[in-house]
Design a protein around this motif. Sequence first.
Motif, PDB file in Angstrom:
ATOM      1  N   LEU A   4     -34.355 -30.359  -9.825  1.00 33.08           N
ATOM      2  CA  LEU A   4     -35.660 -29.325 -10.184  1.00 33.08           C
ATOM      3  C   LEU A   4     -36.643 -30.134 -10.749  1.00 33.08           C
ATOM      4  CD1 LEU A   4     -36.502 -26.393  -9.695  1.00 33.08           C
ATOM      5  CD2 LEU A   4     -35.987 -26.070 -12.059  1.00 33.08           C
ATOM      6  N   GLN A   5     -37.582 -30.499 -10.117  1.00 31.59           N
ATOM      7  CA  GLN A   5     -38.737 -31.368 -10.807  1.00 31.59           C
ATOM      8  C   GLN A   5     -39.662 -30.206 -11.046  1.00 31.59           C
ATOM      9  OE1 GLN A   5     -39.468 -34.729 -11.072  1.00 31.59           O
ATOM     10  NE2 GLN A   5     -41.016 -33.767 -12.191  1.00 31.59           N
ATOM     11  N   MET A   6     -39.964 -30.210 -12.398  1.00 32.63           N
ATOM     12  CA  MET A   6     -40.640 -29.391 -13.256  1.00 32.63           C
ATOM     13  C   MET A   6     -42.076 -29.833 -13.910  1.00 32.63           C
ATOM     14  SD  MET A   6     -37.909 -27.194 -15.131  1.00 32.63           S
ATOM     15  CE  MET A   6     -37.554 -28.170 -16.539  1.00 32.63           C
ATOM     16  N   ASN A   7     -43.433 -29.672 -13.023  1.00 36.99           N
ATOM     17  CA  ASN A   7     -44.472 -30.271 -13.779  1.00 36.99           C
ATOM     18  C   ASN A   7     -45.291 -29.071 -14.130  1.00 36.99           C
ATOM     19  OD1 ASN A   7     -43.719 -32.610 -12.465  1.00 36.99           O
ATOM     20  ND2 ASN A   7     -44.548 -32.168 -10.569  1.00 36.99           N
ATOM     21  N   SER A   8     -46.306 -29.533 -14.974  1.00 35.82           N
ATOM     22  CA  SER A   8     -47.504 -28.606 -15.575  1.00 35.82           C
ATOM     23  C   SER A   8     -46.529 -27.527 -16.352  1.00 35.82           C
ATOM     24  CB  SER A   8     -48.181 -28.032 -14.688  1.00 35.82           C
ATOM     25  OG  SER A   8     -48.808 -29.044 -13.782  1.00 35.82           O
ATOM     26  N   LEU A   9     -45.656 -28.089 -17.265  1.00 36.79           N
ATOM     27  CA  LEU A   9     -44.890 -27.158 -17.925  1.00 36.79           C
ATOM     28  C   LEU A   9     -45.711 -26.198 -18.943  1.00 36.79           C
ATOM     29  CD1 LEU A   9     -41.815 -29.325 -18.323  1.00 36.79           C
ATOM     30  CD2 LEU A   9     -41.759 -26.817 -17.378  1.00 36.79           C
ATOM     31  N   LYS A  10     -45.340 -24.877 -18.976  1.00 41.18           N
ATOM     32  CA  LYS A  10     -45.880 -24.238 -19.855  1.00 41.18           C
ATOM     33  C   LYS A  10     -44.945 -23.586 -20.965  1.00 41.18           C
ATOM     34  CE  LYS A  10     -48.712 -22.280 -16.060  1.00 41.18           C
ATOM     35  NZ  LYS A  10     -48.983 -21.071 -15.269  1.00 41.18           N
ATOM     36  N   PRO A  11     -45.378 -23.185 -22.356  1.00 38.10           N
ATOM     37  CA  PRO A  11     -44.505 -22.725 -23.139  1.00 38.10           C
ATOM     38  C   PRO A  11     -43.541 -21.474 -22.588  1.00 38.10           C
ATOM     39  CG  PRO A  11     -46.360 -23.129 -24.237  1.00 38.10           C
ATOM     40  CD  PRO A  11     -46.701 -23.162 -22.630  1.00 38.10           C
ATOM     41  N   GLU A  12     -44.227 -20.731 -21.695  1.00 37.87           N
ATOM     42  CA  GLU A  12     -43.260 -19.558 -21.326  1.00 37.87           C
ATOM     43  C   GLU A  12     -42.154 -19.974 -20.347  1.00 37.87           C
ATOM     44  OE1 GLU A  12     -46.689 -19.749 -21.056  1.00 37.87           O
ATOM     45  OE2 GLU A  12     -47.433 -19.026 -19.226  1.00 37.87           O
ATOM     46  N   ASP A  13     -42.014 -21.338 -19.889  1.00 39.34           N
ATOM     47  CA  ASP A  13     -40.949 -21.949 -19.070  1.00 39.34           C
ATOM     48  C   ASP A  13     -39.983 -22.373 -19.999  1.00 39.34           C
ATOM     49  OD1 ASP A  13     -43.470 -23.829 -17.385  1.00 39.34           O
ATOM     50  OD2 ASP A  13     -42.558 -21.810 -16.634  1.00 39.34           O
ATOM     51  N   THR A  14     -39.850 -22.114 -21.214  1.00 36.91           N
ATOM     52  CA  THR A  14     -38.822 -22.407 -22.169  1.00 36.91           C
ATOM     53  C   THR A  14     -37.810 -21.347 -22.040  1.00 36.91           C
ATOM     54  OG1 THR A  14     -40.211 -23.034 -23.989  1.00 36.91           O
ATOM     55  CG2 THR A  14     -38.160 -22.266 -24.429  1.00 36.91           C
ATOM     56  N   ALA A  15     -36.499 -21.786 -21.858  1.00 39.52           N
ATOM     57  CA  ALA A  15     -35.290 -20.993 -21.297  1.00 39.52           C
ATOM     58  C   ALA A  15     -34.106 -22.198 -21.110  1.00 39.52           C
ATOM     59  CB  ALA A  15     -35.583 -20.180 -20.141  1.00 39.52           C
ATOM     60  N   VAL A  16     -33.008 -21.499 -21.242  1.00 32.45           N
ATOM     61  CA  VAL A  16     -31.761 -22.077 -20.471  1.00 32.45           C
ATOM     62  C   VAL A  16     -31.788 -22.037 -19.116  1.00 32.45           C
ATOM     63  CG1 VAL A  16     -29.093 -22.292 -20.538  1.00 32.45           C
ATOM     64  CG2 VAL A  16     -30.384 -21.667 -22.798  1.00 32.45           C
ATOM     65  N   TYR A  17     -31.623 -23.471 -18.506  1.00 32.77           N
ATOM     66  CA  TYR A  17     -31.822 -23.470 -16.960  1.00 32.77           C
ATOM     67  C   TYR A  17     -30.504 -23.417 -16.439  1.00 32.77           C
ATOM     68  CZ  TYR A  17     -36.838 -23.397 -16.956  1.00 32.77           C
ATOM     69  OH  TYR A  17     -38.179 -23.051 -17.011  1.00 32.77           O
ATOM     70  N   LEU A  18     -29.841 -22.680 -15.374  1.00 30.10           N
ATOM     71  CA  LEU A  18     -28.645 -22.827 -14.896  1.00 30.10           C
ATOM     72  C   LEU A  18     -28.858 -22.947 -13.464  1.00 30.10           C
ATOM     73  CD1 LEU A  18     -28.729 -19.777 -16.918  1.00 30.10           C
ATOM     74  CD2 LEU A  18     -26.418 -20.595 -16.998  1.00 30.10           C
ATOM     75  N   CYS A  19     -27.842 -23.529 -13.021  1.00 27.38           N
ATOM     76  CA  CYS A  19     -27.879 -24.242 -11.548  1.00 27.38           C
ATOM     77  C   CYS A  19     -26.575 -22.895 -11.098  1.00 27.38           C
ATOM     78  CB  CYS A  19     -26.943 -25.413 -11.524  1.00 27.38           C
ATOM     79  SG  CYS A  19     -26.759 -26.219  -9.880  1.00 27.38           S
ATOM     80  N   ALA A  20     -26.634 -22.500  -9.921  1.00 25.56           N
ATOM     81  CA  ALA A  20     -25.777 -21.741  -9.177  1.00 25.56           C
ATOM     82  C   ALA A  20     -25.661 -22.154  -7.759  1.00 25.56           C
ATOM     83  CB  ALA A  20     -26.413 -20.384  -9.126  1.00 25.56           C
ATOM     84  N   ALA A  21     -24.511 -21.840  -7.081  1.00 26.76           N
ATOM     85  CA  ALA A  21     -23.998 -22.273  -5.755  1.00 26.76           C
ATOM     86  C   ALA A  21     -23.178 -21.247  -5.035  1.00 26.76           C
ATOM     87  CB  ALA A  21     -23.432 -23.421  -5.866  1.00 26.76           C
ATOM     88  N   ALA A  22     -23.490 -21.136  -3.691  1.00 27.43           N
ATOM     89  CA  ALA A  22     -22.783 -20.273  -2.934  1.00 27.43           C
ATOM     90  C   ALA A  22     -22.474 -20.826  -1.513  1.00 27.43           C
ATOM     91  CB  ALA A  22     -23.415 -18.775  -2.729  1.00 27.43           C
ATOM     92  N   ASN A  23     -21.277 -20.575  -0.893  1.00 24.20           N
ATOM     93  CA  ASN A  23     -21.081 -21.125   0.474  1.00 24.20           C
ATOM     94  C   ASN A  23     -21.584 -19.888   1.224  1.00 24.20           C
ATOM     95  OD1 ASN A  23     -18.945 -19.394  -0.005  1.00 24.20           O
ATOM     96  ND2 ASN A  23     -17.462 -21.055   0.259  1.00 24.20           N
ATOM     97  N   THR A  24     -21.942 -18.803   1.155  1.00 23.02           N
ATOM     98  CA  THR A  24     -22.331 -17.783   1.958  1.00 23.02           C
ATOM     99  C   THR A  24     -23.741 -17.699   2.202  1.00 23.02           C
ATOM    100  OG1 THR A  24     -22.438 -16.261  -0.071  1.00 23.02           O
ATOM    101  CG2 THR A  24     -20.373 -16.491   1.396  1.00 23.02           C
ATOM    102  N   GLY A  25     -24.580 -18.737   1.836  1.00 23.11           N
ATOM    103  CA  GLY A  25     -26.042 -18.785   2.330  1.00 23.11           C
ATOM    104  C   GLY A  25     -27.103 -18.780   1.352  1.00 23.11           C
ATOM    105  N   LEU A  26     -28.106 -19.006   1.438  1.00 17.12           N
ATOM    106  CA  LEU A  26     -29.490 -19.136   0.343  1.00 17.12           C
ATOM    107  C   LEU A  26     -29.574 -17.793  -0.121  1.00 17.12           C
ATOM    108  CD1 LEU A  26     -31.460 -20.792  -0.912  1.00 17.12           C
ATOM    109  CD2 LEU A  26     -32.964 -20.552   1.006  1.00 17.12           C
TER     110      LEU A  26
END
Length: 124
Positions: free
Chosen positions: A81-103
């Motif tokens: 995840l390339q994150m540009n032009s970051l803002k204070p409201e982007d502050t968070a814990v970022y989590l990755c998720a995966a599923a083999n049943t589709g997007l």
Amino acid sequence: QVQLVESGGGLVQAGGSLRLSCTASGRAFSIYATGWFRQAPGKEREFVAGISRNGGTANYADSVKGRFTISRDNAKSTVYLQMNSLKPEDTAVYLCAAANTGLQTVVTGLAPYWGQGTQVTVSS
């Protein structure tokens, strides 16, 4: 099953950039649609971006369109995840998720596999 480990978080000033990585182990990564979510203190977890198994389709939350880019390298079992032009409201814990049943399963937050998260803090 697949195990997910995020990395790349940190502290950055507003307007700066970060690149998050999520590396998978276990079953063949290419069968999984993957995505990124975030959760700020006191707020519900929200969808950020998702990408199909072969990388041909990507979805984004309106709040990050034009600033964030999701990509994947199946040979390295990694989604970015390339994150540009970051803002204070982007502050968070970022989590990755995966599923083999589709997007769509990922986008709706119903993915069965999740990482532990990486902290992103954007200072003003």
